[in-house]
Design a protein around this motif. Structure first.
Motif: not given
Length: 178
Positions: A109-111, A107, A113, A148, A30, A26, A146
């Protein structure tokens, strides 16, 4: 979602191997400055050496049911651990004591956040760090690109102090709140 938060002993860090490796991928995705530096970064080269050199480790995993969806790794280390062959992460003379706290890896996982999981993991880390009276300086290192993460930590009271490695990493700092 059925979320559970579990504090893992350092000797069980291997449970976070897959997520740590996803974090490195990830971060590389980025990065706009030297993304190739991430090619050799993984669980074995990042988390394990950090755990071994730290004085105290705190690892929290979050699961949705049986699926591990995120983690945060925080440590207390000698300030001298942050001056090595890779980089000098901060001016050692600017730290009042011999030890620093560091939110080292984070960290989700996407979905997963944007559900408050990050804030919960962050607060668990800060609460753990508050128990170390000898630690006044807290650091977070954010990989370039990064945005965000950088904004998240700034909302939590951390301030950008400088960049290292030509902008590859942004250093954020805060004094511990008691």
């Amino acid at each position: 979602m059925k979320l559970t938060y579990e504090i893992l002993p350092a000797d069980q860090a291997v449970q976070c191997r897959e997520l740590c490796n996803e974090l490195m991928i990830y971060q590389k995705s980025k990065a706009v400055i030297k993304p190739e530096l991430f090619n050799t970064m993984n669980f074995e080269t990042r988390m394990l050496p950090s755990i071994e050199s730290a004085l105290h480790n705190h690892l929290v995993a979050v699961k949705d049911g049986d699926e591990m969806i995120g983690y945060v790794y925080t440590n207390v280390s000698p300030k001298t651990a942050y001056s090595n062959d890779f980089a000098t992460f901060f001016d050692l003379n600017s730290v009042s004591g011999d030890q620093v706290g560091c939110l080292s890896q984070f960290y989700i996982k996407d979905g997963f956040r944007q559900y408050g999981i990050g804030s919960k993991l962050f607060e668990m880390s800060m609460e753990w760090l508050r128990q170390f009276n000898q630690v006044e300086d807290l650091f977070i290192y954010v990989s370039n690109g990064n945005k965000n993460a950088l904004e998240f930590y700034q909302r939590k009271g951390f301030v950008v102090t400088h960049d290292i490695l030509g902008g590859f990493i942004t250093v954020l700092r805060n004094r511990k709140c008691r």
